[in-house]
Motif scaffolding. Structure first.
Motif, mmCIF file in Angstrom:
data_model
loop_
_atom_site.group_PDB
_atom_site.id
_atom_site.type_symbol
_atom_site.label_atom_id
_atom_site.label_comp_id
_atom_site.label_asym_id
_atom_site.label_seq_id
_atom_site.Cartn_x
_atom_site.Cartn_y
_atom_site.Cartn_z
ATOM 1 N N MET A 154 0.904 -1.146 -0.043
ATOM 2 C CA MET A 154 0.218 -0.101 0.257
ATOM 3 C C MET A 154 0.524 1.255 -0.247
ATOM 4 O O MET A 154 0.404 2.345 -0.954
ATOM 5 N N LEU A 155 2.728 1.012 0.542
ATOM 6 C CA LEU A 155 3.061 2.342 0.995
ATOM 7 C C LEU A 155 3.738 2.541 -0.368
ATOM 8 O O LEU A 155 3.710 3.767 -1.141
ATOM 9 N N PRO B 264 4.042 4.018 -9.018
ATOM 10 C CA PRO B 264 2.745 3.307 -9.786
ATOM 11 C C PRO B 264 3.145 1.834 -10.926
ATOM 12 O O PRO B 264 4.605 1.978 -11.416
ATOM 13 N N LEU C 108 2.366 1.532 -3.322
ATOM 14 C CA LEU C 108 1.262 2.064 -4.314
ATOM 15 C C LEU C 108 1.437 3.367 -4.623
ATOM 16 O O LEU C 108 0.776 4.743 -5.545
ATOM 17 N N LYS C 109 1.946 4.099 -2.733
ATOM 18 C CA LYS C 109 0.931 5.631 -2.583
ATOM 19 C C LYS C 109 2.064 6.507 -3.465
ATOM 20 O O LYS C 109 1.760 7.806 -4.042
ATOM 21 N N PHE C 110 3.502 5.873 -3.802
ATOM 22 C CA PHE C 110 4.644 6.215 -4.294
ATOM 23 C C PHE C 110 5.204 6.247 -5.309
ATOM 24 O O PHE C 110 5.890 6.960 -6.023
#
Length: 318
Positions: free
Chosen positions: A159-160, A166, A162-164
């Motif tokens: 999840m982390l 792509p 995915l945030k930074f």
């Protein structure tokens, strides 16, 4: 056939001794566990009632209101759905506790066999030995937590990222599956750790884990092969005995699908009672279909212990 625990055996020997001990002493194991097996079957039937009867019915009602009739979901149906979810969570937790306690009554006899090489038949049919119930339950919970922690960490890292960063969906899916497979494969030594913890008092679970996980990992091939073959045999038998509840569950689901399309339910009045009774009887039988796997893990633990003691003794002599 001798049933001594502490002897180095191949996976074939472990599986044959496990089944042999079970069938030779079935009456003893049944007498020690049947009361808890009834409680297990009752909880299993309650869960089955929710999954096979209640959940399809409430889901069909929700879809009829929101999808077919294009209405806002009624408060009564929403409340019933939440209550059903709460009951499902409670019964799932109760199921884990009751399952651990049920197998704890059998593990109590296996500990007696480990310590004395014999097993005594319980004096009374209506007595329940509470020894090892708590330790078995703690072994269940701690093993689950040991598996859950890396799963949560990996999920958090994904999840982390995915945030930074792509990620392409295919790459993310493949990475998640690979990491899940690694965690799954690394969990097999916990079978040995859990059995050693339950059958040997005096040490905490995480103390046993830190000292013996490496040992279990070094015997990973033996554990995996034994688990795979033993589980395949037991799963085939379980699948056969689970056919009635599978058929009844499908009948309930199909009836609700017909109701969603405007057809009458068309289910006889006695089908709900029949479903509950079938789940209860199946749950009781499943206890005694699963027990051979417990015996197999027991002898697998004894084989690994014997191998490690022999190896340590050879090192000292050299």
């Amino acid at each position: 056939m001798e049933y001594t625990l502490f002897k180095h055996r191949s996976y074939r020997g472990v599986i044959s001794r496990g089944f042999g001990l079970y069938f030779t002493h079935f009456r003893l194991f049944f007498k020690a566990s049947w009361l808890m097996a009834i409680l297990y079957a009752a909880v299993f039937a309650a869960l089955g009632t929710i999954c096979a009867i209640k959940l399809p019915a409430i889901t069909a009602e929700m879809m009829k209101q929101t999808v077919v009739q294009h209405q806002q979901l009624s408060l009564g149906v929403a409340q019933e759905y939440l209550l059903l979810g709460g009951a499902f969570i409670f019964l799932t937790l109760l199921y884990i506790v009751v399952e651990a306690c049920t197998f704890g009554t059998v593990l109590n006899k296996l500990k007696e066999h480990q310590d004395t090489d014999t097993m005594t038949v319980p004096a009374k049919w209506f007595s329940i030995s509470r020894k090892l119930m708590g330790r078995t339950l703690k072994g269940y919970i701690f093993s689950f937590l040991v598996i859950l922690i890396p799963v949560v960490i990996v999920a958090g890292l994904i999840m982390l990222l995915l945030k930074f960063v792509p990620f392409a969906p295919d790459t993310l899916t493949a990475t998640s599956l690979i990491l899940a497979l690694i965690i799954f494969l690394l969990a097999f030594p916990l079978i040995y750790v859990g059995m050693k913890y339950i059958l040997n008092k005096g040490q905490g679970y995480f103390s046993v884990l830190s000292k013996n996980y490496g040992t279990g990992l070094s015997h990973w091939g033996h554990i995996f092969t034994t688990y795979l073959i033993g589980t395949m045999i037991v799963s085939i038998l379980m699948g056969l005995f689970c056919l009635p509840i599978i058929i009844l569950t499908q009948a309930h689901v199909m009836a609700q699908e017909g109701y969603l399309n405007g057809d009458p339910l068309g289910m006889p009045d006695y089908v709900n009672l029949l479903t509950i009774i079938t789940f209860f009887l199946t749950g009781f039988i499943l206890v005694y279909l699963y027990l051979p796997l417990l015996m197999i893990f027991y002898y697998m633990y004894g084989s690994i212990e014997t191998y490690e003691k022999e190896r340590a003794k050879n090192k000292i002599e050299i």
